[in-house]
Design a protein around this motif. Structure first.
Motif, PDB file in Angstrom:
ATOM      1  N   LEU A  67       0.836  -1.202   0.000  1.00  0.00           N
ATOM      2  CA  LEU A  67       0.000   0.000   0.000  1.00  0.00           C
ATOM      3  C   LEU A  67       0.874   1.257   0.000  1.00  0.00           C
ATOM      4  O   LEU A  67       0.580   2.231  -0.705  1.00  0.00           O
ATOM      5  N   GLN A  68       1.935   1.252   0.787  1.00  0.00           N
ATOM      6  CA  GLN A  68       2.838   2.405   0.806  1.00  0.00           C
ATOM      7  C   GLN A  68       3.536   2.593  -0.527  1.00  0.00           C
ATOM      8  O   GLN A  68       3.761   3.718  -0.977  1.00  0.00           O
ATOM      9  N   ASN A  69       3.882   1.497  -1.182  1.00  0.00           N
ATOM     10  CA  ASN A  69       4.613   1.565  -2.443  1.00  0.00           C
ATOM     11  C   ASN A  69       3.731   1.995  -3.608  1.00  0.00           C
ATOM     12  O   ASN A  69       4.149   2.778  -4.467  1.00  0.00           O
ATOM     13  N   TRP A  98       4.987  -7.966  -6.988  1.00  0.00           N
ATOM     14  CA  TRP A  98       4.848  -6.524  -7.180  1.00  0.00           C
ATOM     15  C   TRP A  98       6.233  -5.885  -7.135  1.00  0.00           C
ATOM     16  O   TRP A  98       7.131  -6.360  -6.447  1.00  0.00           O
ATOM     17  N   SER A  99       6.397  -4.826  -7.908  1.00  0.00           N
ATOM     18  CA  SER A  99       7.706  -4.181  -8.026  1.00  0.00           C
ATOM     19  C   SER A  99       7.689  -2.838  -7.319  1.00  0.00           C
ATOM     20  O   SER A  99       6.640  -2.210  -7.156  1.00  0.00           O
ATOM     21  N   THR A 100       8.881  -2.386  -6.896  1.00  0.00           N
ATOM     22  CA  THR A 100       8.969  -1.130  -6.170  1.00  0.00           C
ATOM     23  C   THR A 100       8.770   0.048  -7.102  1.00  0.00           C
ATOM     24  O   THR A 100       9.213   0.048  -8.254  1.00  0.00           O
ATOM     25  N   ARG A 101       8.083   1.057  -6.582  1.00  0.00           N
ATOM     26  CA  ARG A 101       7.819   2.274  -7.350  1.00  0.00           C
ATOM     27  C   ARG A 101       9.098   3.092  -7.474  1.00  0.00           C
ATOM     28  O   ARG A 101       9.873   3.205  -6.534  1.00  0.00           O
ATOM     29  N   GLN A 102       9.302   3.670  -8.642  1.00  0.00           N
ATOM     30  CA  GLN A 102      10.451   4.549  -8.836  1.00  0.00           C
ATOM     31  C   GLN A 102      10.126   5.949  -8.337  1.00  0.00           C
ATOM     32  O   GLN A 102       9.009   6.440  -8.537  1.00  0.00           O
TER      33      GLN A 102
END
Length: 458
Positions: free
Chosen positions: A374-376, A446-450
């Motif tokens: 959710l934070q990402n 799921w992948s980390t947001r840039q």
């Protein structure tokens, strides 16, 4: 925020000064909070009354969590409008003052109604602090560090339980409750001092490119931004439902496990432990401590859940890719259901403790991946309102779980073992249904947001 190439180890994240200030302050305030909770339940509300313990615990918890149900839209508006640093700071100061007020309201005035009012207000500021911390975390650590950072945040409760609860139980048993409220107030003041010295800019980004005009925090329609996030990203909506189901199950299990211990589990081994502890403590304490067998048995069971949670936190923090599996929260919820069915069959105390520890591990596999994702996946401009909405859903579910058996009639009619088993079956059914709806995504990660802008200095 540290650069995206920053290490994701526990040690490196604790080396980030801003995160360390938040983390250590929370540990101290959480340990103080255990003094508050123990004194409130054990002394004021008469937790020594055995079979009434579950009812008293449920009523206090209900009163403390009710503000999260009533004030969630206000929380989201505040967290997305003002600096999250100042929101946390003033919430800590308010909680310190409220805790000290009990010294007068109970020990001088003896007003139980006033104490419940303080419990309600404490719940209100807890409900404000938590989404502010949740929304601020991606401003303090990088996206790649969110799993590990949330694991460390989850460890706060584990550490507080293992250190705070034993110390609090001895202090309340030997010296009385007044000192416990003073320690809790000091803990909040230390937390406020730590938050005050966070140097990162924790002001919300009100002009994020993913946030439209209708999501502006100052508008009435903007208060619905959290709902729009869940409509736009259906996978996140399913995760909120998993989170809510876990909260409902947790509320039911807290009551039924306590009753299970009182009614069906053999506590002979706990009685032997109490005799040994009493003999040992009497050698140096001003007076012999008084331990209530059933209360101690429940406390040890909760400590086992905390130990399991700590192990699960460590596993989540070290298995970076596995923790980002989209299937993990659904699988963990189903396994929790299986564990509850097995727990319902136990009649010996120490196997029940082992089962509780295993359920703690599964709890970490549900909570940490959801929190980090959710934070990402949610932009900063709407993150506070999304977490306020998520907390509203989980709080409502928890309150429903308490309300179902607030007067004890359901538990008396069904029986603790059967009720735990039914809760387990329900958990499996919910996990299977939500996994089926999202089946096309469960094999992926799921992948980390840039980062969308250069990180602020920290």
């Amino acid at each position: 925020m540290p650069p995206e190439t920053a290490s994701t180890s526990f040690r490196s994240i604790l080396g980030e000064k801003n995160f360390a200030r938040l983390w250590y302050g929370q540990i101290i305030s959480s340990m103080g909070d255990r003094f508050y909770q123990f004194a409130l339940l054990y002394v004021i509300l008469g937790i020594k009354q055995g079979l009434d313990a579950g009812k008293d615990s449920a009523r206090v918890t209900f009163c403390a969590m009710l503000p999260g149900f009533l004030l969630a839209p206000l929380y989201g508006w505040i967290v997305d409008r003002f600096s999250r640093r100042w929101v946390m700071f003033y919430a800590d100061l308010a909680r310190a003052g409220l805790t000290l007020s009990i010294l007068y309201l109970w020990f001088q005035v003896h007003s139980l109604a006033a104490v419940f009012a303080v419990v309600f207000l404490m719940g209100a500021f807890n409900g404000l602090f938590i989404p502010a911390r949740q929304a601020a975390l991606p401003q303090i650590v990088s996206p790649r560090q969110l799993i590990t950072a949330n694991s460390l945040i989850s460890l706060i409760g584990v550490i507080a339980n293992f250190i705070g609860i034993p110390i609090a139980s001895f202090i309340v048993s030997i010296f009385g409750a007044r000192s416990s409220f003073i320690f809790n107030s000091l803990g909040f003041l230390v937390s406020a001092w730590c938050v005050y010295h966070i140097q990162a800019d924790l002001a919300p980004d009100r002009h994020h490119p993913e946030s439209s005009d209708r999501d502006k925090v100052g508008t009435w329609r903007g208060s619905l931004a959290g709902w729009r996030v869940l409509r736009e990203q259906r996978e996140l909506g399913a995760l909120v439902l998993v989170n809510s189901a876990f909260s409902f199950i947790s509320a039911m299990v807290l009551i039924t496990i306590l009753q299970q211990i009182v009614v069906t589990v053999d506590l002979t081994s706990v009685q032997a432990l109490v005799r040994t502890l009493t003999k040992f403590i009497s050698t140096f304490a001003p007076k012999p401590p008084v331990f209530e067998i059933k209360t101690l048995a429940f406390g040890l069971l909760m400590a086992a859940i905390g130990l399991g949670l700590g192990l699960g936190v460590a596993l989540c923090g070290s298995a970076k890719r596995g923790s980002r599996s989209k299937a993990l929260p659904y699988l963990a919820l189903a396994l929790l259901g299986v564990a509850l069915i097995g727990f319902a069959q136990l009649r010996e105390y120490w196997p029940a403790v082992a089962g509780a520890a295993f359920m703690g591990v599964l709890s970490a596999f549900i909570l940490i991946p959801i929190e980090a994702r959710l934070q990402n996946d949610v932009d900063d401009a709407r993150r506070g309102r999304l977490f306020a909405l998520r907390n509203l859903c989980t709080t409502t579910s928890f309150l429903l779980g308490l309300a179902v058996n607030l007067n004890g009639s359901l538990l008396a009619r069904v029986g603790p073992s059967n009720l735990i088993e039914y809760i387990g079956i329900t958990a499996i059914a919910i996990a299977a249904l939500l996994a089926l709806v999202n089946a096309s995504t469960l094999r992926s990660f799921w992948s980390t947001r840039q980062p969308t802008s250069p990180p602020p200095p920290g």
